[in-house]
Enzyme design. Sequence first.
Site, PDB file in Angstrom:
ATOM      1  N   SER A 132     -19.668  19.897 -32.734  1.00  0.00           N
ATOM      2  CA  SER A 132     -18.642  19.030 -32.139  1.00  0.00           C
ATOM      3  C   SER A 132     -17.270  19.345 -32.740  1.00  0.00           C
ATOM      4  O   SER A 132     -16.250  18.875 -32.221  1.00  0.00           O
ATOM      5  CB  SER A 132     -18.994  17.554 -32.343  1.00  0.00           C
ATOM      6  N   ASP A 184     -24.704  22.854 -37.863  1.00  0.00           N
ATOM      7  CA  ASP A 184     -25.191  23.226 -36.526  1.00  0.00           C
ATOM      8  C   ASP A 184     -25.221  24.736 -36.350  1.00  0.00           C
ATOM      9  O   ASP A 184     -24.244  25.430 -36.675  1.00  0.00           O
ATOM     10  CB  ASP A 184     -24.250  22.644 -35.449  1.00  0.00           C
ATOM     11  N   GLU A 227     -30.493  22.810 -31.554  1.00  0.00           N
ATOM     12  CA  GLU A 227     -30.728  22.027 -30.335  1.00  0.00           C
ATOM     13  C   GLU A 227     -31.869  22.641 -29.534  1.00  0.00           C
ATOM     14  O   GLU A 227     -31.918  23.855 -29.353  1.00  0.00           O
ATOM     15  CB  GLU A 227     -29.462  22.011 -29.459  1.00  0.00           C
ATOM     16  N   GLU A 253     -30.512  12.246 -29.191  1.00  0.00           N
ATOM     17  CA  GLU A 253     -29.188  11.901 -28.667  1.00  0.00           C
ATOM     18  C   GLU A 253     -29.291  11.338 -27.257  1.00  0.00           C
ATOM     19  O   GLU A 253     -29.883  11.962 -26.358  1.00  0.00           O
ATOM     20  CB  GLU A 253     -28.274  13.146 -28.679  1.00  0.00           C
TER      21      GLU A 253
HETATM   22  O1  KIV Z   1     -22.292  18.340 -33.123  1.00  0.00           O
HETATM   23  C1  KIV Z   1     -22.507  17.146 -33.369  1.00  0.00           C
HETATM   24  O2  KIV Z   1     -21.627  16.396 -33.809  1.00  0.00           O
HETATM   25  C2  KIV Z   1     -23.845  16.634 -33.134  1.00  0.00           C
HETATM   26  C3  KIV Z   1     -24.064  15.167 -33.300  1.00  0.00           C
HETATM   27  C4  KIV Z   1     -23.401  14.404 -32.223  1.00  0.00           C
HETATM   28  C5  KIV Z   1     -25.492  14.829 -33.430  1.00  0.00           C
HETATM   29  O3  KIV Z   1     -24.718  17.358 -32.811  1.00  0.00           O
END
Ligand code: KIV
Length: 273
Positions: free
Chosen positions: A54, A92, A124, A191
């Site tokens: 994000s 991530d 993911e 989510e």
């Molecule tokens: O990238 C992110 O912030 C996320 C969260 C919303 C779980 O994956």
Amino acid sequence: MSTNTTDNQQKVTTLRVAQMKQRGEKIAMMTAYDYTMATLVDQAGMDLILVGDSAANVMAGYGSTLPITLDQMIYHAQCVTRAVRRCMVVVDMPFGTCSGNSDVALASAIRIMKESGAEAVKIEGGEEMIDCISRIVAAGIPVMGHLGLTPQSVNQFGSYGLRAKGEAEAEKLKRDARLLQQAGCFAVVLEKIPAALAAEVSRSLTIPTIGIGAGVGCDGQVLVVQDALGMNQGFSPKFLRKYADLATTIKTSLGQYIADVKSENFPSASECY
Ligand code: KIV
């Protein structure tokens, strides 16, 4: 004073996260992408920091998480790990690093761990990611799964709406959650799915679930820090609770600074050498 909560000074690890689920202690996770914010999040006593992709939205201004690169994720993760003393830091895996080729996925996860000093990666997807996840776990890297609304698949979904409303998708999500646990994930983000489904999945797994828009039945919660602190005035989904109105605070403060500069009220004699 003795409490049932995690010792505030002790470093959070996968082991502690597992123990929190076992004793029913809720897990607090928040995103951070830079040194200053990560320092505050860590000092506030958060359990986990997610260096989320994000960052593509809230740091870089993109309309989706797809454009952010592995190098950019590593840069953000380095900024965060320099700040953190107590939180466990999860990073991530950006879009494209886990798409089909587990050699690329493993090499990307190793780069994140070696170059950033983070303690886990997040991936993911469900069944289709099991090969990548298994190889990364086998390399000694903790993996957090992510099911439900997986923003890297937004072009496939066609929107950022609620997922797993129907029975078929809910059944797939339950099966994916079991597969992620079997593959060795230490936790899984759920989510934007119905709260009853998230609660059922949380009860059925031995690993913790971390919800965002998934109700109180999850073992923990995560929010994007800019959203939680009210820095992003245009974003108010139903699941978001704003714990501050920093957009107003920042704009009012900056307005005061501008006025002080223009009126020569700043700097004062005591602010000069
Ligand atoms: O990238 C992110 O912030 C996320 C969260 C919303 C779980 O994956």
